[in-house]
Design a protein around this motif. Structure first.
Motif, PDB file in Angstrom:
ATOM      1  N   TRP A  91       1.101  -1.292  -0.145  1.00  0.00           N
ATOM      2  CA  TRP A  91       0.282  -0.003   0.597  1.00  0.00           C
ATOM      3  C   TRP A  91       0.779   1.267  -0.404  1.00  0.00           C
ATOM      4  N   ALA A  92       2.261   1.441   0.500  1.00  0.00           N
ATOM      5  CA  ALA A  92       2.995   2.192   0.828  1.00  0.00           C
ATOM      6  C   ALA A  92       3.878   2.506  -0.307  1.00  0.00           C
ATOM      7  N   ALA A 115       1.463   4.087  -3.128  1.00  0.00           N
ATOM      8  CA  ALA A 115       0.649   5.918  -2.248  1.00  0.00           C
ATOM      9  C   ALA A 115       2.424   6.358  -2.295  1.00  0.00           C
ATOM     10  N   PRO A 139      -2.731   5.640  -4.184  1.00  0.00           N
ATOM     11  CA  PRO A 139      -3.148   4.814  -2.934  1.00  0.00           C
ATOM     12  C   PRO A 139      -4.248   3.489  -3.087  1.00  0.00           C
TER      13      PRO A 139
END
Lengths: 279, 309
Positions: free
Chosen positions: A126-127, A130, A135
């Motif tokens: 996710w990071a 993102a 994201p």
């Protein structure tokens, strides 16, 4: 039981599972930068870049499912019989604890470790997308169902380890997984397109033997929204029952069956361990 | 009160895929009085380990009953008062000695303050105080056996079962185990000791049981079993039938070893001079004679060989 949970977690760390976790983290991080690398190398518009990110996310979720399951199998398959044979349980079993506490403690320890890993990997995935301005919350929505993969495979491997050595227990678990994968990805289209009743029954049976396809569908509906156009579309022609067979809808009972399957596998393993001689 | 009692205990192992069943324990009747140091002896394959595994609840008996401190073997109430040092073990060697004992203390449901105090005590007792922060993987085999002994007595159990506790120890380590056994005895604990080192058993135990083929063949107080009997090693110029016949009239048993050497068992030390006289009166030329009191090893060999015949 908390002592056994803590001991299992420490053992998992000792077996360099942490190193594996780190390598997969780096792999997931690198994966998500591929679309940007392709864009910079070969050009392409923003839409193509977003499709690339979506594909990387979908592949990343599959990687998390796979590696967390492998980790759970490796840790669970050697948890009972192999530890008895090596003599690790010789001084623990005479302690005033029930065998089911030991069994459940080991299960909880491995599951906590696998869940922590899968969550960490998801967070990394996710990071890394993102920070590229893309994201994707879908992977968090899928995470509870992704976590069921290591739970399912780990529970099965632990149940087998209650009477089999580590290598045989992991071999049978992987074989069950391979059978379920083969049935869902190869037998299902053949059985559907050619409408072979026997093959359809085998596919149906494989879902009962190991509900991996059921789990796959539960994860899929959480990430379907980021599927690129044309992916995962249902066939447009055919008898309704065949179309449904090819792309079964998610039922309310699916999650209940997976839960029941896990509970029964856990109970069967615990009963075998309780009733067997240990020496 | 019996610390351990078995009644017609039987264990038959049946191979899963057919094959001949193996009777490891066969109608074993054993009574171990509380507060004694009890030696449990037998040749390899006699059923000692299986009996111990039944007592600690790891193996289920096929028939009969086993009680530990008045509770059925394997019950949590029995396990709470039981300490066990296994023969074959692999400790979690990534833990330090202190962490290892803390883990076992928590498994034995000890509270924090008592546990801290007892860890200090038992480490001192087994001579590992200075290595408390060392990882078990850094320990020698003997030190691992001593940390195993420490975990067995950590929760101050009423009964301690030691399965081959001195097998990996040097003479100094063995002496320390004897001291620990003595310490437990002084505190009124029961020690159930399985060992092949019969000299160690003889030094430590009050009572022994010898088992063979899954049955108790001899049991009793060690002093009663080894009552005054003497083993006499004799060297003659030639062991003629007349001399052997004369010896047999005095001795309980006569074992010719070769043409010159004979071993004889006499019921009492006072019979040794009479045996020498009988040899000379029968015309034997006595070259040498050495008498020693019967040891546990003599008793063990005689009992097991007698059973096998």
């Amino acid at each position: 039981m908390s002592v056994i949970v803590a001991l299992t977690l420490k053992e998992a760390m000792r077996r360099r599972a942490f190193l594996g976790t780190l390598i997969i983290l780096i792999g997931l991080y690198g994966l998500t930068f591929l679309p940007r690398a392709f864009k910079e190398a070969f050009g392409g518009d923003q839409q193509q870049f977003e499709v690339g990110v979506n594909l990387a996310v979908l592949f990343g979720v599959d990687m998390i499912k796979f590696f967390s399951s492998v980790l759970a199998i490796l840790l669970c398959a050697g948890a009972i019989t192999a530890e008895i044979e090596r003599g690790y349980l010789a001084a623990i079993l005479p302690r005033p604890i029930h065998r089911w506490e030991l069994y459940l403690g080991k299960w909880l320890g491995v599951m906590l470790f696998s869940a922590a890993n899968a969550t960490l990997w998801t967070a990394m995935l996710w990071a890394s997308v993102a920070v590229q301005g893309e994201p994707r919350a879908e992977m968090w929505r899928a995470l509870p169902y992704v976590l069921l993969y290591p739970v399912l495979y780990g529970t099965l491997a632990l149940a087998l380890s209650s009477f089999l050595g580590a290598s045989i227990a992991s071999m049978f678990t992987v074989a069950a997984g391979a059978f379920a994968y083969f049935a869902d990805h190869f037998l299902r289209p053949i059985a559907g397109f050619f409408d072979v009743r026997l093959l359809q029954q085998m596919v149906w049976l494989s879902e009962w033997v190991l509900p991996m396809a059921v789990l796959k569908r539960l994860v899929q509906i959480r990430v379907d929204t980021i599927l690129p156009p044309g992916f995962g579309e249902r066939p447009r022609f055919g008898r309704p029952e065949v179309l449904e067979f090819l792309n079964p809808p998610v039922q309310n009972t699916d999650i209940a069956y997976v839960g029941l399957y896990i509970v029964i596998a856990l109970l069967v393993g615990a009963v075998i361990f309780w009733r067997r001689d240990v020496q | 009160m019996w610390a351990i009692e078995t009644r017609n205990l039987r264990k038959v192992f049946r191979p899963l895929l057919g094959g001949k069943p193996l009777t490891a324990v066969d109608n074993l009747n054993l009574q171990v009085p509380a507060g004694t140091v009890f030696g449990f002896l037998g040749p390899n394959g006699a059923g000692k380990t299986t009996t111990i595994q039944i007592l600690i609840g790891n193996v289920y008996p096929t028939a009969g009953e086993a009680f530990v401190l008045g509770h059925r073997a394997g019950a949590l109430a029995a396990k709470r008062k039981l300490g066990f040092l296994p023969e074959k073990f692999q400790f979690h060697d990534f833990l330090t000695a202190e962490e290892f004992l803390r883990m076992h203390g928590r498994l034995a449901k000890m509270d924090g303050a008592t546990l801290r105090k007892r860890i200090d005590e038992v480490l001192e007792l087994v001579g590992l105080s200075e290595r408390r922060r060392s990882k078990i993987r850094e320990f020698s085999k003997g030190m691992q056996q001593r940390i195993g002994l420490a975990q067995a007595i950590l929760h101050d159990p009423d009964l301690v079962i030691l399965d081959e506790p001195t097998s990996a120890l040097d003479p100094l380590g063995r002496r320390r185990v004897r001291e620990v056994v003595q310490y437990l005895k002084e505190r009124g604990k029961t020690v159930f000791l399985n060992s092949h080192l019969l000299s160690e058993v003889e030094l430590s135990c009050d009572q022994v049981a010898i088992i063979n083929k899954g049955r108790v063949v001899k049991q009793g107080v060690l002093e009663d079993l080894l009552v005054n009997r003497s083993i006499v090693s004799i060297e003659l110029q030639q062991a003629t039938p007349q001399v052997l016949e004369a010896m047999a009239k005095v001795a309980q048993r006569v074992h010719p070893i070769d043409e010159r050497r004979v071993t004889a068992e006499v019921a009492h030390e006072d019979d040794v001079p009479q045996l020498a006289r009988a040899i000379i009166e029968a015309g034997g030329a006595l070259m040498g004679l050495q008498a020693h009191r019967e040891t546990l090893e003599d008793l063990f060999i005689q009992t097991v060989e007698g059973e096998s015949k």
